[in-house]
Motif scaffolding. Structure first.
Motif, PDB file in Angstrom:
ATOM      1  N   HIS A  37       0.829  -1.209   0.000  1.00 34.63           N
ATOM      2  CA  HIS A  37       0.000   0.000   0.000  1.00 34.63           C
ATOM      3  C   HIS A  37       0.860   1.254   0.000  1.00 34.63           C
ATOM      4  O   HIS A  37       0.601   2.200  -0.765  1.00 34.63           O
ATOM      5  CB  HIS A  37      -0.936  -0.004   1.210  1.00 34.63           C
ATOM      6  N   LYS A  38       1.875   1.291   0.834  1.00 35.67           N
ATOM      7  CA  LYS A  38       2.686   2.505   0.940  1.00 35.67           C
ATOM      8  C   LYS A  38       3.513   2.737  -0.317  1.00 35.67           C
ATOM      9  O   LYS A  38       3.662   3.888  -0.766  1.00 35.67           O
ATOM     10  CB  LYS A  38       3.585   2.405   2.167  1.00 35.67           C
ATOM     11  N   GLN A  39       4.037   1.673  -0.904  1.00 34.25           N
ATOM     12  CA  GLN A  39       4.839   1.832  -2.111  1.00 34.25           C
ATOM     13  C   GLN A  39       3.985   2.232  -3.316  1.00 34.25           C
ATOM     14  O   GLN A  39       4.371   3.104  -4.096  1.00 34.25           O
ATOM     15  CB  GLN A  39       5.608   0.540  -2.402  1.00 34.25           C
ATOM     16  N   THR A  40       2.840   1.587  -3.498  1.00 37.23           N
ATOM     17  CA  THR A  40       1.985   1.937  -4.632  1.00 37.23           C
ATOM     18  C   THR A  40       1.385   3.330  -4.480  1.00 37.23           C
ATOM     19  O   THR A  40       1.212   4.050  -5.466  1.00 37.23           O
ATOM     20  CB  THR A  40       0.869   0.896  -4.798  1.00 37.23           C
ATOM     21  N   THR A  41       1.064   3.722  -3.249  1.00 35.47           N
ATOM     22  CA  THR A  41       0.546   5.072  -3.034  1.00 35.47           C
ATOM     23  C   THR A  41       1.595   6.125  -3.378  1.00 35.47           C
ATOM     24  O   THR A  41       1.296   7.145  -4.010  1.00 35.47           O
ATOM     25  CB  THR A  41       0.091   5.244  -1.580  1.00 35.47           C
ATOM     26  N   VAL A  89       3.837 -10.735  -6.583  1.00 36.63           N
ATOM     27  CA  VAL A  89       2.518 -10.170  -6.277  1.00 36.63           C
ATOM     28  C   VAL A  89       2.137  -9.148  -7.342  1.00 36.63           C
ATOM     29  O   VAL A  89       1.517  -8.121  -7.048  1.00 36.63           O
ATOM     30  CB  VAL A  89       2.517  -9.528  -4.880  1.00 36.63           C
ATOM     31  N   THR A  90       2.517  -9.421  -8.593  1.00 35.12           N
ATOM     32  CA  THR A  90       2.256  -8.456  -9.659  1.00 35.12           C
ATOM     33  C   THR A  90       0.764  -8.219  -9.865  1.00 35.12           C
ATOM     34  O   THR A  90       0.348  -7.095 -10.158  1.00 35.12           O
ATOM     35  CB  THR A  90       2.882  -8.949 -10.973  1.00 35.12           C
ATOM     36  N   GLY A  91      -0.057  -9.281  -9.733  1.00 36.41           N
ATOM     37  CA  GLY A  91      -1.494  -9.084  -9.898  1.00 36.41           C
ATOM     38  C   GLY A  91      -2.068  -8.177  -8.829  1.00 36.41           C
ATOM     39  O   GLY A  91      -2.908  -7.309  -9.099  1.00 36.41           O
ATOM     40  N   TYR A  92      -1.606  -8.346  -7.599  1.00 34.54           N
ATOM     41  CA  TYR A  92      -2.076  -7.517  -6.497  1.00 34.54           C
ATOM     42  C   TYR A  92      -1.592  -6.077  -6.657  1.00 34.54           C
ATOM     43  O   TYR A  92      -2.334  -5.122  -6.413  1.00 34.54           O
ATOM     44  CB  TYR A  92      -1.576  -8.129  -5.186  1.00 34.54           C
ATOM     45  N   VAL A  93      -0.322  -5.920  -7.082  1.00 33.19           N
ATOM     46  CA  VAL A  93       0.224  -4.581  -7.321  1.00 33.19           C
ATOM     47  C   VAL A  93      -0.524  -3.902  -8.468  1.00 33.19           C
ATOM     48  O   VAL A  93      -0.842  -2.704  -8.395  1.00 33.19           O
ATOM     49  CB  VAL A  93       1.732  -4.665  -7.616  1.00 33.19           C
ATOM     50  N   ARG A  94      -0.814  -4.644  -9.538  1.00 35.64           N
ATOM     51  CA  ARG A  94      -1.547  -4.071 -10.658  1.00 35.64           C
ATOM     52  C   ARG A  94      -2.931  -3.593 -10.216  1.00 35.64           C
ATOM     53  O   ARG A  94      -3.392  -2.524 -10.625  1.00 35.64           O
ATOM     54  CB  ARG A  94      -1.682  -5.125 -11.766  1.00 35.64           C
ATOM     55  N   TRP A  95      -3.602  -4.396  -9.366  1.00 35.49           N
ATOM     56  CA  TRP A  95      -4.922  -3.991  -8.876  1.00 35.49           C
ATOM     57  C   TRP A  95      -4.824  -2.724  -8.038  1.00 35.49           C
ATOM     58  O   TRP A  95      -5.649  -1.811  -8.166  1.00 35.49           O
ATOM     59  CB  TRP A  95      -5.512  -5.143  -8.061  1.00 35.49           C
ATOM     60  N   MET A  96      -3.815  -2.630  -7.164  1.00 36.17           N
ATOM     61  CA  MET A  96      -3.658  -1.443  -6.324  1.00 36.17           C
ATOM     62  C   MET A  96      -3.378  -0.201  -7.160  1.00 36.17           C
ATOM     63  O   MET A  96      -3.992   0.855  -6.957  1.00 36.17           O
ATOM     64  CB  MET A  96      -2.519  -1.666  -5.326  1.00 36.17           C
ATOM     65  N   ILE A  97      -2.446  -0.318  -8.097  1.00 39.99           N
ATOM     66  CA  ILE A  97      -2.123   0.836  -8.939  1.00 39.99           C
ATOM     67  C   ILE A  97      -3.342   1.256  -9.750  1.00 39.99           C
ATOM     68  O   ILE A  97      -3.603   2.448  -9.939  1.00 39.99           O
ATOM     69  CB  ILE A  97      -0.927   0.504  -9.851  1.00 39.99           C
ATOM     70  N   ARG A 103     -12.766  -6.657   0.855  1.00 43.60           N
ATOM     71  CA  ARG A 103     -12.609  -7.568  -0.277  1.00 43.60           C
ATOM     72  C   ARG A 103     -11.137  -7.853  -0.591  1.00 43.60           C
ATOM     73  O   ARG A 103     -10.831  -8.428  -1.613  1.00 43.60           O
ATOM     74  CB  ARG A 103     -13.276  -6.991  -1.524  1.00 43.60           C
ATOM     75  N   ILE A 104     -10.253  -7.446   0.317  1.00 49.68           N
ATOM     76  CA  ILE A 104      -8.841  -7.630   0.035  1.00 49.68           C
ATOM     77  C   ILE A 104      -8.504  -9.108   0.019  1.00 49.68           C
ATOM     78  O   ILE A 104      -8.937  -9.860   0.884  1.00 49.68           O
ATOM     79  CB  ILE A 104      -8.020  -6.870   1.087  1.00 49.68           C
ATOM     80  N   PRO A 105      -7.723  -9.605  -0.948  1.00 48.83           N
ATOM     81  CA  PRO A 105      -7.428 -11.032  -1.016  1.00 48.83           C
ATOM     82  C   PRO A 105      -6.288 -11.437  -0.104  1.00 48.83           C
ATOM     83  O   PRO A 105      -5.510 -10.622   0.347  1.00 48.83           O
ATOM     84  CB  PRO A 105      -7.038 -11.226  -2.491  1.00 48.83           C
TER      85      PRO A 105
END
Length: 384
Positions: free
Chosen positions: A235-239, A279-287, A380-382
């Protein structure tokens, strides 16, 4: 809404749960002189006919009434605590139990129970309450007020290369930003170590024994803590990344499509483990949702050969190490930065870049950075 057997059953189930909560609370106070907390009561009392969060809302309703009574009795000694039993009670559904599909509002009532469905031509609410008006049932809905979105000031396009060693590398045409993933990688390695050590110990014990179950509880607790730490890092890195792009006037974010990477590569057991735990899928969703919240558009682009092709002359060469060095024109740059440049170039369809690129800027994880997480996102976080 006219009364129906399903509506009556839901209201009766909520009333029965509220009654059990009131009786058990005051009985515990009278016999044990213990005032139960809302969390303890929610763990104690549930309902087979209601969604888990709907049942929690009933218990929280009694706790809220109890809190109001404690405040009122400071000024009004005659104020009475909540003690009445109820045959029927209002039912609440939170966002985790609400969805709108084909202009129908669907509210879940827990596993094995029929959901409550009504026509609904409006948007998805975050809270729905079913109450009795004296002659009919009435639905009351709550919506989040949309916050004003500040549009990016420019029309730039940024390419994003998602990876394992570095969480993401971004190039916006002029600057390159590297989101450091060293802390995340360390957490992943420690997570694997914990799993291996506890699994080896459990393998020597009888499954279901007291020692085995004790280790199982310890493993769940440790892995849950690590999962929370990993989510905090992401969260902190993508934000920080999305905020940097927004401040630079980026309008379109183009990410490399690595969804089929696990099926395409085989680099041996050690490298495959790192790739499968990316965790590229999770990072892609966050971004994606953070960029769209700020008015930016997100797109996917095939990243085949983007880390091997020189952005200056187009010559392909497989890099060794973290630096890319072109044997044809002598261009040198960070290999993930080259991938981000080529992802952006392929999306825009422009010719290769010319000139010397400035050194990339690194973004490290800051443990004290504060990030706000939306309520619907937390629900809904996985699992990681």
């Amino acid at each position: 809404m006219k009364p129906t057997p399903q509506l009556n059953e839901l209201a009766r189930a909520a009333g029965e749960l509220y009654t059990r909560t009131v009786v058990s609370f005051w009985r515990t106070v009278r016999k044990k002189n213990v005032w139960l907390t809302p969390a303890a009561m929610m763990r104690w009392h549930t309902s087979m006919h209601l969604h888990a969060h709907s049942a929690d809302a009933v218990v929280k309703g009694f706790s809220a009434a109890l809190k109001v009574w404690r405040q009122r009795r400071k000024t009004d000694p005659r104020a009475k605590p909540p003690h009445r039993l109820r045959r029927y009670h209002r039912v609440q559904w939170k966002s985790s139990a609400i969805r709108v599909r084909d202009e129908q509002l669907i509210r879940s009532n827990g596993r094995g129970n029929q959901p409550l469905v009504v026509p609904w031509p409006w948007g998805t609410p975050v809270l729905v309450e079913l109450g009795w008006t004296g002659s009919a049932y009435k639905l009351r809905c709550v919506y989040h007020e949309a916050a004003p979105v500040s549009k990016p000031s420019g029309d730039e396009t940024a390419g994003v290369d998602l990876g394992e060693a570095h969480l993401a590398v971004v190039h916006d045409g002029q600057h390159t930003t590297i989101v450091n993933g060293r802390t995340l990688r360390a957490k992943r390695q420690y997570q694997n170590k914990i799993k291996a050590a506890l699994a080896a110990t459990q393998a020597r014990l009888k499954k279901g024994s007291r020692h085995w179950r004790k280790l199982q509880r310890s493993k769940r607790k440790q892995l849950r803590k690590l999962n929370n730490q990993i989510r905090d890092i992401l969260h902190k890195q993508t934000t920080a990344l999305v905020s940097t792009l927004h401040a630079s006037g980026v309008q379109t974010v183009v990410m490399g499509d690595v969804r089929n990477l696990r099926q395409r590569v085989d680099y041996g057991p050690a490298a495959n483990q790192h790739i499968h735990q990316m965790v590229t899928g999770y990072v892609r969703w966050m971004i994606t949702y953070k960029a769209e919240r700020l008015g930016m558009r997100v797109a996917l682009q095939d990243e085949a050969y983007t880390s091997q092709e020189c952005p200056c002359c187009g010559h392909r060469r497989k890099p060794h190490g973290r630096m890319y060095a072109c044997s044809a024109c002598g261009f040198r740059f960070h290999r993930d930065g080259v991938g981000a440049m080529n992802i952006r170039r392929k999306y825009l369809g422009v010719s290769p870049v010319v000139g010397v690129m400035a050194s990339p800027t690194g973004v490290r994880w800051q443990p004290h950075r504060r990030v706000r997480v939306a309520r619907d996102e937390r629900e809904r976080i996985p699992a990681l």
